[in-house]
Design a protein around this motif. Structure first.
Motif, short mmCIF file in Angstrom:
data_model
loop_
_atom_site.label_atom_id
_atom_site.label_comp_id
_atom_site.label_asym_id
_atom_site.label_seq_id
_atom_site.Cartn_x
_atom_site.Cartn_y
_atom_site.Cartn_z
N PHE A 110 11.28 -2.50 2.28
CA PHE A 110 11.11 -0.97 2.28
C PHE A 110 11.03 -0.59 3.91
CE2 PHE A 110 8.55 -1.03 -1.85
CZ PHE A 110 9.46 -0.03 -2.49
N PHE A 111 10.78 -1.40 4.75
CA PHE A 111 10.89 -0.83 6.05
C PHE A 111 12.21 -0.78 6.41
CE2 PHE A 111 11.88 -2.03 10.67
CZ PHE A 111 11.13 -1.06 11.28
N THR B 41 12.48 -8.91 -0.82
CA THR B 41 12.06 -8.45 -2.20
C THR B 41 10.53 -9.57 -2.34
OG1 THR B 41 13.22 -10.00 -3.50
CG2 THR B 41 14.15 -8.01 -2.76
N VAL B 42 9.81 -8.98 -3.40
CA VAL B 42 8.79 -10.10 -3.98
C VAL B 42 9.21 -10.98 -5.19
CG1 VAL B 42 6.82 -8.32 -3.02
CG2 VAL B 42 7.95 -8.26 -5.59
N ASP B 43 10.48 -10.49 -5.70
CA ASP B 43 10.92 -11.01 -7.11
C ASP B 43 12.19 -11.07 -7.10
OD1 ASP B 43 11.09 -8.42 -7.40
OD2 ASP B 43 9.96 -8.10 -8.98
N GLY B 44 12.97 -10.93 -6.01
CA GLY B 44 14.33 -10.64 -6.05
C GLY B 44 15.02 -9.34 -6.34
N ALA B 45 14.12 -8.31 -6.62
CA ALA B 45 14.59 -6.94 -7.04
C ALA B 45 13.73 -5.91 -6.38
CB ALA B 45 14.49 -6.54 -8.45
N HIS B 46 12.24 -6.08 -6.40
CA HIS B 46 11.27 -5.15 -5.92
C HIS B 46 11.21 -5.24 -4.37
CE1 HIS B 46 10.80 -4.65 -10.24
NE2 HIS B 46 10.78 -3.52 -10.13
N PRO B 47 11.41 -4.27 -3.47
CA PRO B 47 11.26 -4.70 -2.13
C PRO B 47 9.63 -4.85 -1.77
CG PRO B 47 12.44 -2.56 -2.33
CD PRO B 47 11.93 -3.02 -3.87
N ASN B 48 9.47 -5.88 -0.79
CA ASN B 48 8.19 -6.12 -0.34
C ASN B 48 8.12 -5.08 0.94
OD1 ASN B 48 9.81 -7.27 1.73
ND2 ASN B 48 9.27 -9.23 0.98
N ASP B 49 7.09 -5.12 1.79
CA ASP B 49 7.03 -4.27 3.18
C ASP B 49 8.30 -4.16 4.09
OD1 ASP B 49 4.60 -3.32 1.84
OD2 ASP B 49 3.49 -4.35 3.45
N LEU B 50 8.72 -5.53 4.07
CA LEU B 50 9.57 -5.63 4.88
C LEU B 50 10.85 -5.03 4.34
CD1 LEU B 50 11.14 -6.84 7.56
CD2 LEU B 50 11.40 -8.95 6.20
N ARG C 113 0.70 -1.32 0.06
CA ARG C 113 -0.11 0.10 -0.02
C ARG C 113 0.97 1.18 0.05
NH1 ARG C 113 -0.12 1.63 5.29
NH2 ARG C 113 0.42 0.05 7.03
N PRO C 114 0.28 2.38 -0.43
CA PRO C 114 1.45 3.56 -0.68
C PRO C 114 2.03 4.16 0.74
CG PRO C 114 -0.86 3.95 -1.75
CD PRO C 114 -0.94 2.59 -0.78
N GLY C 115 1.42 3.89 1.73
CA GLY C 115 1.97 4.49 2.95
C GLY C 115 3.16 3.48 3.40
N ASN C 116 3.46 2.51 2.98
CA ASN C 116 4.68 1.69 2.95
C ASN C 116 5.73 1.75 2.24
OD1 ASN C 116 3.59 0.50 5.46
ND2 ASN C 116 2.71 -1.57 4.26
N SER C 117 5.80 2.55 1.07
CA SER C 117 6.98 3.14 0.45
C SER C 117 7.99 3.67 1.45
CB SER C 117 6.64 4.01 -0.77
OG SER C 117 6.42 5.23 0.06
N TYR C 118 9.20 3.42 1.30
CA TYR C 118 10.16 3.72 2.03
C TYR C 118 10.28 5.14 2.41
CZ TYR C 118 14.14 5.59 -1.01
OH TYR C 118 14.62 6.13 -1.88
N GLN C 119 9.78 6.24 1.35
CA GLN C 119 9.66 7.63 1.63
C GLN C 119 8.66 7.97 2.57
OE1 GLN C 119 9.59 6.17 -1.38
NE2 GLN C 119 10.82 6.86 -2.87
#
Length: 353
Positions: A333-334, A322-331, A191-197
């Protein structure tokens, strides 16, 4: 500020939300305030279209994605509803619809709920969040926009008799600007609020602008020329994920730094290598290029440049980030938010001394 349909009957918001007292408002009007995006030519955007056109066709397609957009206000309404119209929705097999297409809501800096879009969404949806605890006290509301979709219209529905006030401004008068790849844009937060920024923003009460362009952050001069003129608190960049070759990164990375530094001699600049706990051979090949930019700056006497190693960005998540080896999951991004947020906090403390 007034009910949108009182201004123009053509803008009456048709709704199926079961609230007898609901009234819709245009968040472009006070006391609502929108951060991170702006409206131009009927669309919400992150950069002007003429700038996007000067960079690349990919950036043209992505510049209307609303990553980093936020609506902020205070209210004592027992519920908050949204009615959104899309120009394009971002549906992907490895990306939760609640992150790529949905909005989420924070009250008093605490996650409340997500405006969950329907699976078959095409060009619009509406949703309502009821607060479990009823109170006459004002709640400070932040609604985060979708990370990978284009929004043409958004209206906020509140109880007719609710009070609405302006939120307190962020502590920093200027935004932190982030430039980079799909990871910077927010792929693949649930969800948007979990992006690292967004996580850093809540932690440190900081405004920000997300200039992540999925697959299309390549350090172009035109992009550097746009960024250098932004009135920003800190600049953060990493785009080696989008560098097609080592030679491309060598040609653009230090050049981008110098273009922005020349215009902003005292601006704190954070550069990062790609967030991978176990870097690929290609990532290892690119890392020295970024380190060279940093070391050259330090050796020239630059005291406002910082380097974060991509392995450190994933220190908390490690191989599960990550979800696919590249893009972060929520963990993931945290983990990134902790590493980048610590450096930003260090910079702020120095600035405040």
């Amino acid at each position: 500020m007034s009910n949108i349909e009182k201004i123009d009957k053509n803008f009456k918001v048709e709704t199926k939300i079961q609230k007898d007292d609901i009234v819709f408002y245009n968040p472009l009007e006070k006391p609502f305030k929108i951060y991170g995006i702006f409206k131009e030519d009927g669309h919400f955007k992150r950069i002007p279209t003429n700038v996007a056109e000067s960079v690349s066709d990919g950036v043209v397609r992505l510049h209307k994605d609303t990553a980093g957009g936020r609506i902020r206000f205070k209210t004592n309404s027992d519920y908050v509803a949204i009615s959104a119209k899309y120009n394009r929705t971002g549906k992907m097999p490895h990306f939760a619809l609640t992150g790529s297409v949905g909005f989420d809501l924070y009250a008093d800096n605490v996650y409340t709920a997500t405006f969950v879009p329907p699976f078959d969404i095409e060009d619009s949806y509406e949703s309502v969040i009821d607060f479990k605890i009823k109170t006459e006290n004002m709640r400070d509301i932040t609604i985060n926009f979708p990370l990978y979709s284009c929004i043409d219209e958004i209206y906020i529905g509140l109880s007719k008799n609710a009070k609405i006030e302006e939120s307190a401004p962020y502590k920093n008068k200027k935004p932190v600007v982030y430039y980079g790849s799909s990871i910077t844009q927010g792929g693949c937060a649930s969800r948007p609020g979990n992006s690292y920024q967004a996580v850093i923003s809540r932690r440190l009460d900081l405004d920000y602008i997300n200039l992540g362009f999925s697959g299309n952050a390549k350090g172009e001069d035109e992009m550097a020329d746009y960024i250098k003129n932004l009135d920003m608190e800190i600049f953060v960049y990493d785009y080696d994920h989008n560098a097609p070759t080592k030679e491309h990164l060598e040609k653009t990375h230090e050049r981008m730094f110098k273009i922005i530094r020349e215009k902003n001699p005292a601006l704190p600049i954070i550069m990062m290598t790609r967030p991978q706990y176990n870097p690929t051979p290609f990532a290892k090949e690119l890392k020295p290029v970024i380190e060279k930019t940093y070391n050259n700056a330090i050796n020239s006497g630059d005291k406002n440049v910082y380097l974060i190693d991509g392995t450190c960005l994933m220190e908390i998540a490690k191989g599960d980030g990550t979800v696919d080896g590249a893009h972060p999951n929520d963990l993931g991004f945290f983990s990134m938010a902790k590493a980048v947020g610590d450096v930003i906090e260090e910079i702020i403390k120095k600035t405040d001394v």
